[in-house]
Motif scaffolding. Structure first.
Motif, PDB file in Angstrom:
ATOM      1  N   GLN A 111      -0.626   4.466  -1.731  1.00 28.67           N
ATOM      2  CA  GLN A 111      -1.716   5.075  -0.962  1.00 28.67           C
ATOM      3  C   GLN A 111      -1.176   5.775   0.280  1.00 28.67           C
ATOM      4  N   ILE A 112      -0.177   5.187   0.921  1.00 24.71           N
ATOM      5  CA  ILE A 112       0.423   5.794   2.104  1.00 24.71           C
ATOM      6  C   ILE A 112       1.109   7.102   1.721  1.00 24.71           C
ATOM      7  N   LYS A 171       0.821  -1.213   0.000  1.00 24.49           N
ATOM      8  CA  LYS A 171       0.000   0.000   0.000  1.00 24.49           C
ATOM      9  C   LYS A 171       0.855   1.264   0.000  1.00 24.49           C
ATOM     10  N   ALA A 185      -1.080  14.509   1.485  1.00 26.11           N
ATOM     11  CA  ALA A 185      -2.292  15.276   1.772  1.00 26.11           C
ATOM     12  C   ALA A 185      -2.261  15.815   3.203  1.00 26.11           C
ATOM     13  N   ALA A 186      -1.791  15.035   4.143  1.00 27.86           N
ATOM     14  CA  ALA A 186      -1.713  15.479   5.539  1.00 27.86           C
ATOM     15  C   ALA A 186      -0.702  16.608   5.685  1.00 27.86           C
ATOM     16  N   GLN A 228       0.351   9.110  -0.820  1.00 29.27           N
ATOM     17  CA  GLN A 228      -0.677  10.100  -1.133  1.00 29.27           C
ATOM     18  C   GLN A 228      -1.312  10.662   0.139  1.00 29.27           C
ATOM     19  N   ARG A 229      -1.608   9.821   1.076  1.00 27.10           N
ATOM     20  CA  ARG A 229      -2.226  10.285   2.327  1.00 27.10           C
ATOM     21  C   ARG A 229      -1.258  11.123   3.143  1.00 27.10           C
TER      22      ARG A 229
END
Length: 109
Positions: free
Chosen positions: A89-90, A86, A96-97, A92-93
């Protein structure tokens, strides 16, 4: 103790003839049996797997340590696999954070 026995299997004293099965009933007529210190099913198989654990409460220390280390290794491997699988996805998150933290307070973005 009770038995349902065909008449042809009864001995001369009214007890079942069990010698051809390899079962000895004498232990069930002892003081230990009536004091409930003799596990009833202990001799039904060759390994005595149904009997009393004889004070053994679990695995010995070395076996327990090995099993716990194996479990920890499996959990660490699963965590590493999930992170690797993942990772996009990690990333991207996390991005975003970080962008939310860097954005000016009070703006409507």
């Amino acid at each position: 103790m009770s038995s349902i026995v065909y008449t042809s299997y009864l001995g001369e004293h009214g007890m079942p003839k069990v010698s051809h099965f390899g079962i000895d009933l004498n232990k069930y007529f002892t003081k230990e049996y009536f004091e409930r210190r003799l596990p009833v099913w202990q001799d039904l198989d060759a390994w005595s797997s149904l009997g009393s654990p004889a004070g053994q409460a679990g695995f010995d220390t070395a076996t327990q340590t090995s099993l716990l280390n194996t479990l920890y290794g499996l959990l660490a491997g699963l965590l590493i696999y999930l992170i690797f699988a993942k990772r996009e996805q990690i990333k991207q998150r996390a991005a975003a954070a970080v962008s939310r933290l860097k954005s000016p307070k009070g703006s409507n973005q």
